[in-house]
Design an enzyme around this catalytic site. Structure first.
Site, short mmCIF file in Angstrom:
data_model
loop_
_atom_site.label_atom_id
_atom_site.label_comp_id
_atom_site.label_asym_id
_atom_site.label_seq_id
_atom_site.Cartn_x
_atom_site.Cartn_y
_atom_site.Cartn_z
N LYS A 219 0.82 -1.22 0.00
CA LYS A 219 0.00 0.00 0.00
C LYS A 219 0.84 1.26 0.00
CE LYS A 219 -4.34 -1.92 1.54
NZ LYS A 219 -5.33 -2.12 2.61
N ARG A 254 -3.09 -10.14 5.14
CA ARG A 254 -3.61 -10.17 3.76
C ARG A 254 -2.51 -9.67 2.83
NH1 ARG A 254 -6.09 -6.81 0.18
NH2 ARG A 254 -7.70 -7.73 -1.14
N1 HH2 Z 1 -7.42 -3.85 1.19
C1 HH2 Z 1 -7.79 -3.90 -0.10
C2 HH2 Z 1 -8.86 -4.70 -0.51
N2 HH2 Z 1 -9.53 -5.47 0.38
N3 HH2 Z 1 -9.85 -6.23 2.59
C3 HH2 Z 1 -9.50 -6.20 3.88
N4 HH2 Z 1 -10.17 -6.94 4.78
N5 HH2 Z 1 -8.47 -5.42 4.33
C4 HH2 Z 1 -7.74 -4.63 3.50
O1 HH2 Z 1 -6.82 -3.92 3.97
C5 HH2 Z 1 -8.09 -4.63 2.11
C6 HH2 Z 1 -9.17 -5.46 1.69
C7 HH2 Z 1 -7.05 -3.06 -1.10
O2 HH2 Z 1 -5.94 -3.73 -1.60
P1 HH2 Z 1 -5.86 -4.57 -2.95
O3 HH2 Z 1 -6.88 -5.66 -2.95
O4 HH2 Z 1 -4.48 -5.02 -3.13
O5 HH2 Z 1 -6.14 -3.52 -4.09
P2 HH2 Z 1 -7.44 -3.08 -4.91
O6 HH2 Z 1 -8.46 -2.62 -3.94
O7 HH2 Z 1 -6.94 -1.98 -5.81
O8 HH2 Z 1 -7.94 -4.28 -5.68
#
Ligand code: HH2
Length: 273
Positions: A219, A254
């Protein structure tokens, strides 16, 4: 502490790795890489081989400013991938804010509901209760990635996030959700200083008495602290942040980079034991 995921048990006596599988064209670090079923299946197999204990499948980017995705589109992205992954020997989590998508994913057999909307929509808790699956309740100041950064204002971010998570957990359990996992929502309507404070004082979220999930993988905060601009290269910073979270009691991490985290945890836990 054990997380009951339908017929599977996940022992949270030590930190576990949730591998991220974004089946989106636009996720901030891996958009467009796994949006075909075969590529997603291959990626899931790879993460399992590297040590993932869970796979989190998401069809909507929730990065700051991301445009919303219609339920029909999200369903089309997520359901075929879940179906292809179900025969694998790993519990599956569905990362969605939409009851329409959650309903079908849970009917297919998903083991865990990951709601970055923090159960603001009461239908999400009702679905988890009906299917007897746990929910990840994540904090965000508003359930809207497009505007959430405008709400990054807190007097005491840890106290406010803990109060929200406590309130949502109580009402979920009262609605019949069997177990909850709490997540401070790093980066969701939070600036660097808020994310750092939450990480430093994560034990205050752990003290609420439920398993805690930490999601800092690749992030912006990691980029700001390390100066690494390319999200895919923020591996060392991500591992270090997640080990700090594990030390304060987080039990699910995660992550995108499963192998690197598995190595870090192996050393951390050997030293601890
Ligand atoms: N962060 C993201 C998405 N889902 N779920 C939980 N429980 N906690 C988190 O911190 C979280 C999440 C965002 O990250 P990412 O999936 O890598 O990216 P994007 O939202 O651009 O798909």
């Amino acid at each position: 502490m054990v997380l009951q995921l339908r017929d599977r048990e996940l022992d949270l006596g030590r930190p576990r790795l949730m591998g991220i599988l974004n089946v989106t064209p636009d996720s901030f670090s891996d958009g467009g890489r796994y949006d075909r079923v075969e590529a997603a299946l291959e990626r899931a197999r790879q993460m399992i081989a590297e040590g993932a204990d869970l796979i989190d499948v998401g069809g909507e980017s929730t990065r700051p400013g991301a445009a919303p995705v219609a339920a029909a589109e999200e369903r089309q992205r997520v359901l075929p991938v879940l179906e292809a992954l179900l025969p694998l020997d790993v519990p599956l989590s569905v990362d969605t804010r939409k009851p329409e998508v959650a309903a079908e994913a849970l009917a297919l057999g998903a083991h865990l509901l990951n709601d970055v909307g923090g159960l603001r929509d009461g239908r999400m808790a009702a679905l988890a209760a009906r299917h007897r699956v746990p929910v990840v309740i994540m904090h965000s100041p508003v359930n809207d990635p497009q505007t959430m950064m405008q709400h990054a204002r807190y007097d005491d971010v840890v106290v406010e996030v803990a109060a929200f998570l406590h309130r949502q957990a109580e009402s979920a359990l009262a609605a019949g959700v069997p177990q909850v996992v709490l997540d401070p929502g790093f980066g969701f309507g939070k600036k660097l200083e808020h994310n750092l404070e939450l990480l430093k004082r994560l034990d205050e979220i752990v003290a609420l008495g439920h398993p805690v999930l930490a999601g800092l993988s690749r992030k912006r905060t990691i980029g700001e602290l390390t100066g690494v601009e390319d999200p895919a290269k923020r591996v060392c910073g991500s591992v270090t942040a997640h080990l700090a979270a594990a030390r304060r009691g987080a039990r699910i991490l995660r992550v995108h980079d499963v192998a690197a985290h598995a190595e870090g945890l192996a050393v951390e836990w050997a030293v601890k034991g």
